[in-house]
Design a protein around this motif. Structure first.
Motif, PDB file in Angstrom:
ATOM      1  N   ASN A 181      12.144   4.366 -11.769  1.00 46.56           N
ATOM      2  CA  ASN A 181      12.358   4.042 -13.189  1.00 46.56           C
ATOM      3  C   ASN A 181      13.185   5.094 -13.919  1.00 46.56           C
ATOM      4  O   ASN A 181      12.995   5.331 -15.109  1.00 46.56           O
ATOM      5  N   GLY A 182      14.088   5.764 -13.230  1.00 44.99           N
ATOM      6  CA  GLY A 182      14.972   6.732 -13.863  1.00 44.99           C
ATOM      7  C   GLY A 182      14.254   7.954 -14.405  1.00 44.99           C
ATOM      8  O   GLY A 182      14.833   8.731 -15.157  1.00 44.99           O
ATOM      9  N   ASP A 183      12.998   8.146 -14.048  1.00 45.28           N
ATOM     10  CA  ASP A 183      12.185   9.251 -14.561  1.00 45.28           C
ATOM     11  C   ASP A 183      12.442  10.502 -13.726  1.00 45.28           C
ATOM     12  O   ASP A 183      12.226  10.510 -12.514  1.00 45.28           O
ATOM     13  N   SER A 184      12.891  11.571 -14.392  1.00 45.94           N
ATOM     14  CA  SER A 184      13.177  12.800 -13.652  1.00 45.94           C
ATOM     15  C   SER A 184      11.908  13.418 -13.084  1.00 45.94           C
ATOM     16  O   SER A 184      11.959  14.191 -12.135  1.00 45.94           O
ATOM     17  N   TYR A 185      10.746  13.059 -13.657  1.00 47.76           N
ATOM     18  CA  TYR A 185       9.486  13.570 -13.116  1.00 47.76           C
ATOM     19  C   TYR A 185       9.047  12.782 -11.886  1.00 47.76           C
ATOM     20  O   TYR A 185       8.163  13.216 -11.158  1.00 47.76           O
ATOM     21  N   ALA A 186       9.647  11.635 -11.684  1.00 44.71           N
ATOM     22  CA  ALA A 186       9.291  10.808 -10.525  1.00 44.71           C
ATOM     23  C   ALA A 186      10.359  10.884  -9.449  1.00 44.71           C
ATOM     24  O   ALA A 186      10.558   9.949  -8.694  1.00 44.71           O
TER      25      ALA A 186
END
Length: 150
Positions: free
Chosen positions: A128-133
């Motif tokens: 989902n474009g999440d830098s934490y993921a």
């Protein structure tokens, strides 16, 4: 025969004699060398033998390989975007070289098969474009990536 005809015949005779004298061999003969190409064998270039070359572990002559990716989720996913990259930029620490972007909906598993260069040892998966993921997942010896997202 008229004077004009005699003059023309004389001119032709003089031209013929000049042409004949110009084409004949003269007493002084120039020595010319024939145009002959001389082929010489090139000197062999000595290259290091394979005994002297250092080959890294894991080297193969394959330029690319197919990697199977299996990512499982512990819960049912609604609309989820999964991006797979081949590397991380060392300067910005962000993923680079997008290989695939997929969407899953009401699923618990993402499966793909991607051709990648043989030197790549891991891939970066962004959910989902999440830098934490961002997940840097290693490729195993059987060319698979297995991961469970909890």
């Amino acid at each position: 025969m008229g004077n004009l005809s005699r003059l023309i015949i004389c001119c032709y005779a003089v031209l013929f004699m000049m042409l004949f004298m110009g084409c004949s061999n003269s007493d002084v003969e120039e020595e010319t060398e024939p145009d002959v190409e001389v082929h010489t064998e090139p000197e062999p270039v000595l290259l290091p033998s394979f005994d002297e070359v250092l080959i890294e572990d894991g080297f193969t002559f394959d330029m690319q390989r197919t990697v199977n990716i299996d990512i499982s989720f512990s819960q049912m996913q609604g609309f989820t975007v999964i991006s797979v990259y081949s590397a991380t930029d060392p300067d910005t620490n962000s993923p680079i070289n997008l290989l695939e972007r997929s969407e899953i909906y009401n699923a618990m598993k993402y499966t793909s098969s991607l051709p990648v260069p043989s030197y790549i040892e891991s891939m970066v998966v962004v959910i989902n474009g999440d830098s934490y993921a961002e997940l840097e997942l290693p490729i195993d010896k059987t060319n698979h990536i297995h991961y469970l997202v909890e």
